[in-house]
Design an enzyme around this catalytic site. Structure first.
Site, PDB file in Angstrom:
ATOM      1  N   ASP A 273       0.832  -1.213  -0.011  1.00 47.69           N
ATOM      2  CA  ASP A 273      -0.081   0.036  -0.039  1.00 47.69           C
ATOM      3  C   ASP A 273       1.159   1.343  -0.132  1.00 47.69           C
ATOM      4  O   ASP A 273       2.056   1.213   0.319  1.00 47.69           O
ATOM      5  CB  ASP A 273      -0.974  -0.012   1.204  1.00 47.69           C
ATOM      6  CG  ASP A 273      -2.122   0.611   0.976  1.00 47.69           C
ATOM      7  OD1 ASP A 273      -2.133   1.492   0.210  1.00 47.69           O
ATOM      8  OD2 ASP A 273      -3.291   0.465   1.532  1.00 47.69           O
ATOM      9  N   GLU A 619     -16.873  10.601   5.231  1.00 49.48           N
ATOM     10  CA  GLU A 619     -16.477   9.197   5.421  1.00 49.48           C
ATOM     11  C   GLU A 619     -15.439   8.545   4.090  1.00 49.48           C
ATOM     12  O   GLU A 619     -15.895   9.168   3.049  1.00 49.48           O
ATOM     13  CB  GLU A 619     -17.592   8.229   5.755  1.00 49.48           C
ATOM     14  CG  GLU A 619     -18.477   7.928   4.267  1.00 49.48           C
ATOM     15  CD  GLU A 619     -19.392   6.670   4.378  1.00 49.48           C
ATOM     16  OE1 GLU A 619     -18.838   5.834   5.233  1.00 49.48           O
ATOM     17  OE2 GLU A 619     -20.344   6.658   3.693  1.00 49.48           O
TER      18      GLU A 619
END
Length: 860
Positions: A273, A619
């Protein structure tokens, strides 16, 4: 003379040798043979460069530049105009993996066309390559997780089915996973984030998951990854940020070498990542003393490719003896094989995928797929008879709410740009005419901000603001990019996302420039948020001046008096010193209506379609927001924001009939709101045609068929500690309390009756009758539980089938359920296997016991 002739002959032979095709340049050879040959021609420094996500060209060997980082969560992301499909959880709510395969076949078509456009321009930048870091197949274990919207829900089997559809569509394989007949791979898909990752966002660079039960690991967190590796032949796997049992996922030999490679036979590549290798250092996970040690641990453990630039330290790690060059060759070989399989080194004339025309991008056919997916993913949660709406009552209907006319909300996160977006308000106006619109409130506050950004004009007269970027903090020299921003500015480097192609993640500067053209006399608010430095000037006057180094996000909201017909030049200077980057700007009309004012605006309307919920603005991945109830992109509670609850109470008390459309990436605890509403529809983030699909459903033109891929709990109090990764008390499989809406639940405008199932020769058969007056589609769901397994799941999904049944008719449904679908955790052998014994087989329309018919099955 003889000597001159000899020299000429030698020169000719040398030229001929140079012109000869070297083995790695020969497309007739296998990718593996070509990779082996090229490996032997590279220096150690060149090898290190090729193992980072932005892999440069190596001119002396004719190696083209390659961009490994690209996004396609629900359509091509961050690469201009494309088809924007519904957010991932909404696509999961369709329970239609066949349609999802069509969607991602369309996405891969657009990806290849976009890549060709970039190649023809002379440069392939980030987000324009052929490696796509999707799907996200993490388990959505807790509704507070901001990135849950990127997943296919809380169930391992549904996630597996959906994940395989994505991989097969992206890589050009058949729906059932058979390799393409084409010579080259279409794209590289990536299963992420491996392993056991599902928030929180705020501590992911330091968090350590410890003492996770083996059952939870193998029965919940790993099955979808195993399926995508073994059945989907996914090209890439991305390791996650956090630690497991003390070791970072991207430096964890048990997961990368033992499980992925040795046990599952994965022969693709593992990528980190973004920024995950940096996290090995002190101040984060702290498992490596310095950068050479960190990169050595990552590669030794199995991370072949880095998203970031730490792998530039590999030559130093070899020099110090931390890692051998032979081990580096093993990883780089996987990257080269993948590139050869794509045709990256070969002429376009050999690669059939390069013939896909640009006309497929945002095409009519792809937009129709986006519409169909939004139709199938919309879920009717409650209906007391108010739906469908009647067109003749249009004058007595008001559309209301903070999400009703928000096109950006519709896109979700990790999105591209839609050529046209139909909001909820626009969709309903297409069906009902010019119905009234009352915003009522913001997402979390009573203030109503009406954006005036569409009054901005860039210096060349086009709509928006011109954004100019420098890869230094002084705004000096030649800019690296200049783009036009046509919607309110909301940029951050969360998830290691650049502000624009070519711009640094850190230590850069920007200037945003435009003219505001006023069409009326009014007082406006300049809504500004930034980290680190920002100043805002209007007609040369400085109204905002936050010029301190390494500040956390700062907000300002100065007012501006404007006169009709006047022009106001707005210039924003922004400097990013390091760490998080954020830049937000809008010019708005701000009001705070009272309860009486809201009711006066609603007037004599009988029905209010209230479009509320939350938004990708609050979010998402590693965000900085100051709204109450949110932290780092996650939620601290799952209730509907207080201000929206108050308005629903106000409307109910005033005698209004309310249709509540909930927009969110995950579950909202609507326990208090449910009695106040006559109908509740889960609208998610519906993509570019989500408003059109919603209007069709509200008007009864389309019968809703979506089913929840997650559990809607009654309260945050029902949830275990967010930091606890054990499955006890989580999801429909282990939660023993009363839920608001169960996994697999979704209503229709008709009704279905499911008969008693039978099981024979690996097939479940059941009769389904449409007992209502409208044709409809039902999802028949098959759950299992081993009778003697008192420690295991209450039930777990093992098969399903979408069927369409005409009103008043019946249909016999056959659903394959082979022996291997009875596999589960065996505590005695500490392994996953089919344990002989009695099983309860449950078939019905949701995971709720009342919706299921049960029979006993003995498995040998």
């Amino acid at each position: 003379m003889r000597k001159k002739t000899l020299l000429t002959l030698i020169a000719m032979l040398s030229l001929h040798a140079t012109a000869q095709t070297l083995p790695y340049q020969n497309p007739a050879l296998t990718a593996e043979v070509r990779a082996d040959d090229l490996l032997g021609r590279l220096t150690l420094e060149e090898k290190a460069k090729l193992m980072m996500d932005t892999s440069p060209a190596i001119a002396r060997l004719g190696i083209p530049a390659f961009q490994w980082w690209n996004e396609a969560l629900h359509g091509i992301g961050r690469n201009g105009f494309v088809t924007v499909f519904p957010i991932t959880t909404m696509m999961a709510a369709s329970w239609d993996d066949a349609l999802l395969y069509q969607v991602f076949t369309a996405v891969s078509d657009e990806a290849r066309a976009k890549n060709q456009e970039a190649k023809h321009s002379g440069k392939v930048s980030r987000y324009q390559g052929l490696s796509f870091w999707t799907p996200n197949i993490n388990i959505y274990r807790d509704p507070r997780w901001g990135r849950g919207q990127e997943t296919y829900g809380e169930d391992p089997y549904l996630t597996e089915r959906m994940g395989l559809a994505v991989v097969n569509g992206l890589q050009g394989q058949s729906f059932d996973g058979k390799p393409s007949k084409e010579r080259y791979a279409k794209l590289l898909a990536c299963a992420k984030h491996f392993a056991v990752h599902s928030g929180p966002e705020w501590n992911r660079h330091t968090f350590d998951i410890q003492q996770l039960p083996e059952r939870d690991l193998w029965e919940t967190y790993l099955p979808a990854f195993k399926a995508l590796v073994q059945k989907g032949k996914v090209a890439e796997v991305m390791c996650a940020y956090q630690r497991i049992d003390g070791q970072p996922c991207c430096g964890n030999a048990r997961y990368e070498r033992q499980i992925l490679r040795d046990e599952w036979g994965f022969d693709g590549l593992i990528t980190s990542d973004c920024g995950a290798i940096r996290d090995f250092l002190p101040g984060f996970h702290g498992v490596s003393a310095d950068r050479p040690a960190a990169v050595a641990q990552a590669v030794e453990s199995g991370t072949d490719l880095e998203c970031g630039s730490e792998y530039r330290n590999l030559p130093e790690a070899v020099k110090r003896g931390d890692i051998s060059e032979e081990r580096i060759n093993t990883s780089l070989r996987r990257l080269l094989v993948a590139r050869f399989r794509l045709g990256d080194f070969d002429a376009d004339s050999l690669v059939s995928w390069t013939k896909i025309p640009s006309s497929v991008i945002a095409s009519k056919e792809h937009k129709q797929l986006a519409l169909q997916m939004a139709r199938e993913g919309t879920i009717l949660l409650k209906n007391n008879g108010i739906l469908p709406l009647k067109k003749e009552n249009a004058k007595r209907i008001v559309v209301m709410g903070p999400n009703a006319n928000d096109s950006i909300m519709m896109w979700g996160n990790y999105s591209g740009y839609a050529t046209k977006t139909v909001t909820m308000l626009q969709g309903l106006r297409q069906k009902l005419g010019d119905v009234r619109y009352v915003q009522g409130c913001g997402l979390t506050r009573g203030e109503v901000y009406e954006s005036r950004f569409d009054h901005m004009k860039a210096p060349l007269g086009n709509k928006g603001m011109q954004a100019t970027y420098w890869n230094n903090t002084e705004m000096e020299g030649t800019p690296v990019n200049t783009v036009t921003i046509t919607s309110p500015i909301n940029l951050s480097n969360g998830g290691n996302t650049v502000f624009a192609p070519g711009v640094n993640l850190e230590q850069f500067s920007a200037r945003y420039d435009g003219q505001f053209v006023a069409d009326t006399d009014e007082t406006l608010t300049l809504c500004v948020g930034a980290d680190d430095k920002v100043r805002v000037m209007v007609n040369g006057d400085t109204l905002v001046n936050i010029w301190k180094v390494r500040q956390r996000i700062q907000e300002a909201a100065p007012q501006l008096e404007v006169k009709a017909g006047h022009h106001y030049r707005i210039q924003i200077d922004y400097v990013q010193e390091g760490g998080m980057a954020a830049m937000q700007f809008d010019i708005c009309k701000k009001q705070t209506p009272t309860a009486d004012e809201i009711l006066a605006q609603v007037g004599d309307a009988e029905t209010v379609v209230f479009v509320g919920g939350i938004s990708p603005r609050v979010e998402g991945e590693e965000m900085k927001v100051s709204d109450p109830g949110f932290k780092g992109g996650d939620r601290t509670d799952i209730n509907l924001p207080t201000v929206q609850r108050q308005i629903l109470q106000l409307l109910h008390k005033a005698g209004k009939r309310v249709v509540f459309i909930n927009c969110s990436g995950g579950a909202i605890a609507l326990t208090e709101e449910a009695p106040l509403c006559d109908a509740i529809v889960q609208g998610w983030y519906g993509g570019e045609r989500g408003g059109e699909a919603m209007a069709e459903i509200l008007m009864g033109e389309v019968n809703p068929s979506g089913k929840l891929p997650i559990t809607f709990y009654r309260s945050t109090d029902d949830l275990p500690d967010f930091l606890d990764y054990r499955m006890t008390g989580r999801t429909y499989r282990y939660f023993k309390g009363e839920v608001l809406y169960p996994f697999g639940y979704g209503l229709s405008y008709t009704s279905f009756e499911v008969g008693k199932p039978q099981y024979k020769n690996g097939v479940v058969t059941v009769n389904v009758k449409n007992t209502g007056k409208m044709d409809g589609t039902e999802v028949v769901q098959v759950y299992l539980r081993r009778t003697a397994d008192t420690e295991g799941p209450l039930k777990t999904l093992r098969a399903y089938s979408r069927i369409s049944v005409k009103a008043g008719q019946s249909q016999k449904v056959s659903i394959p359920l082979p022996r291997d679908q009875f596999e589960g955790w065996d505590a005695k052998s500490n392994s996953m296997r089919v344990v002989p014994g009695q099983y309860e087989l449950m078939v019905g329309t949701s995971s709720a016991d009342k919706d299921l018919k049960t029979i006993k099955v003995n498995m040998k």
